[in-house]
Motif scaffolding. Sequence first.
Motif, short mmCIF file in Angstrom:
data_model
loop_
_atom_site.label_atom_id
_atom_site.label_comp_id
_atom_site.label_asym_id
_atom_site.label_seq_id
_atom_site.Cartn_x
_atom_site.Cartn_y
_atom_site.Cartn_z
N HIS A 113 0.83 -1.21 0.00
CA HIS A 113 0.00 0.00 0.00
C HIS A 113 0.87 1.26 0.00
CE1 HIS A 113 -3.32 2.70 0.89
NE2 HIS A 113 -2.61 3.19 1.90
N GLU A 114 1.92 1.26 0.82
CA GLU A 114 2.79 2.43 0.91
C GLU A 114 3.54 2.68 -0.40
OE1 GLU A 114 3.12 4.67 3.27
OE2 GLU A 114 1.60 3.71 4.51
N LEU A 115 3.93 1.60 -1.07
CA LEU A 115 4.67 1.75 -2.33
C LEU A 115 3.74 2.11 -3.49
CD1 LEU A 115 7.09 -1.30 -2.03
CD2 LEU A 115 7.75 1.11 -2.02
N ARG A 116 2.48 1.67 -3.40
CA ARG A 116 1.54 1.91 -4.50
C ARG A 116 1.27 3.40 -4.71
NH1 ARG A 116 -2.64 -0.57 -2.57
NH2 ARG A 116 -1.94 -2.63 -3.23
N THR A 117 1.16 4.15 -3.60
CA THR A 117 0.82 5.57 -3.70
C THR A 117 1.86 6.38 -4.46
OG1 THR A 117 -0.43 5.43 -1.63
CG2 THR A 117 0.19 7.63 -2.39
N PRO A 118 3.13 6.37 -4.08
CA PRO A 118 4.10 7.16 -4.85
C PRO A 118 4.29 6.65 -6.28
CG PRO A 118 5.21 5.81 -3.19
CD PRO A 118 3.75 5.74 -2.90
N SER A 123 3.64 7.55 -12.06
CA SER A 123 3.06 7.10 -13.34
C SER A 123 2.12 8.15 -13.91
CB SER A 123 2.33 5.78 -13.12
OG SER A 123 1.71 5.34 -14.31
N ALA A 124 1.27 8.72 -13.04
CA ALA A 124 0.29 9.71 -13.50
C ALA A 124 0.97 10.96 -14.04
CB ALA A 124 -0.65 10.07 -12.36
N GLU A 127 2.70 10.12 -17.43
CA GLU A 127 1.71 9.98 -18.52
C GLU A 127 1.13 11.33 -18.91
OE1 GLU A 127 -1.17 7.17 -17.25
OE2 GLU A 127 0.19 5.45 -17.37
N ALA A 128 0.85 12.16 -17.90
CA ALA A 128 0.30 13.49 -18.18
C ALA A 128 1.29 14.35 -18.97
CB ALA A 128 -0.07 14.19 -16.88
N ALA A 129 2.57 14.20 -18.66
CA ALA A 129 3.60 14.98 -19.36
C ALA A 129 3.76 14.53 -20.80
CB ALA A 129 4.93 14.87 -18.63
N ILE A 146 8.01 13.85 -9.60
CA ILE A 146 8.55 12.50 -9.85
C ILE A 146 9.80 12.26 -9.00
CG2 ILE A 146 9.67 11.06 -11.59
CD1 ILE A 146 7.74 12.27 -13.65
N ILE A 147 10.69 13.26 -8.95
CA ILE A 147 11.91 13.12 -8.14
C ILE A 147 11.56 12.97 -6.66
CG2 ILE A 147 13.98 14.33 -7.33
CD1 ILE A 147 14.19 15.54 -10.17
N ARG A 148 10.59 13.78 -6.19
CA ARG A 148 10.19 13.72 -4.78
C ARG A 148 9.64 12.35 -4.41
NH1 ARG A 148 5.25 17.12 -3.95
NH2 ARG A 148 4.25 15.14 -4.52
N GLU A 149 8.76 11.83 -5.27
CA GLU A 149 8.15 10.52 -4.99
C GLU A 149 9.16 9.38 -5.16
OE1 GLU A 149 5.18 10.12 -3.68
OE2 GLU A 149 4.96 12.30 -3.70
#
Length: 324
Positions: A113-118, A123-124, A127-129, A146-149
Amino acid sequence: YENKVIGWIRVSRSISPTVDTLKKIKIIIFITTPLFIFFATLSSLFLARRALAPIDSVTKTASEIEKGDLSRRIKIPIANDEIGRLARTFNKMIARLEDTFNREKRFTSDASHELRTPITIISAKAEAALTKSKKIEDYRKALKVIIRETKRVSFLLSQLLLLARSDEGKSILNIEKIDLKMIIESIIIEMNDKAKQKNIRLSLTSEQNLVIKADQTFIIMLFLNIIENSIKYNKKGGLINICFYKEDNNAKVIIEDNGIGISDENLIHVFDRFYRVSESRSDKGSGLGLSIVKEIVETHKGQIKIDSKLGKGTKFEVSLPVNL
């Protein structure tokens, strides 16, 4: 007639009654012996089956546990004999196994669960970029996220690796002489900017130097996590007081704040992995910081205590051997 034989007297008795009696005894023995053997065998089978029933129960329970049902337990006999003690020991062993497997499942689920969020955020943003052309500034913002996550994932994985090595008993300590005062002073300097954001004052009241033998990297991580935790859950304008002293052959370090505190129902879980106190769930921490603190203390053969009152503050007391 002295010393002379003058005649003989022969006395006899019929042995027929004795012979009859012996015949009757023989008949009785022939009849009762098979009956005795028969009933003795039945009694032996009954007693053996009764005596071995708990062992049979152990076997059946073990078979059910082998299929994955760790909730099964052996019915413990009333008698405090060898079988009873075996059953109790077996039940304790299964209870520990069940607890270990449950914690392992919970740990895996929480880690996922903790890894799924970042990862979802990364990914979002990527993809948006890529969907359409954007301004340079928009790309910069996406890359910063992206770098922060990515750093968040890397930090979480390093924490999980540390805990996994500790669980397997593979933590290797690089023991050296370290000065607690220098370590804590450097952590205070590092955390000072974060404390100033909430106008929190960090105070070190101990002036004497205290040298201990320990792993410097782990000790820094230990007190960094505690002090960061005290800042994170403190109120604006709060105070964190740190002091240390030597008691017998142990170094005592006390970190006390006047922050939001922890309720009694949450206090018993603060060292559990991925546990977050309900009063502070808005925070994005991993919930592993205090778990790592406890593992480091125990790896150094020390002790840690926590005392907290809701709305009044929290006190950590760490005891580490001076010579490990």
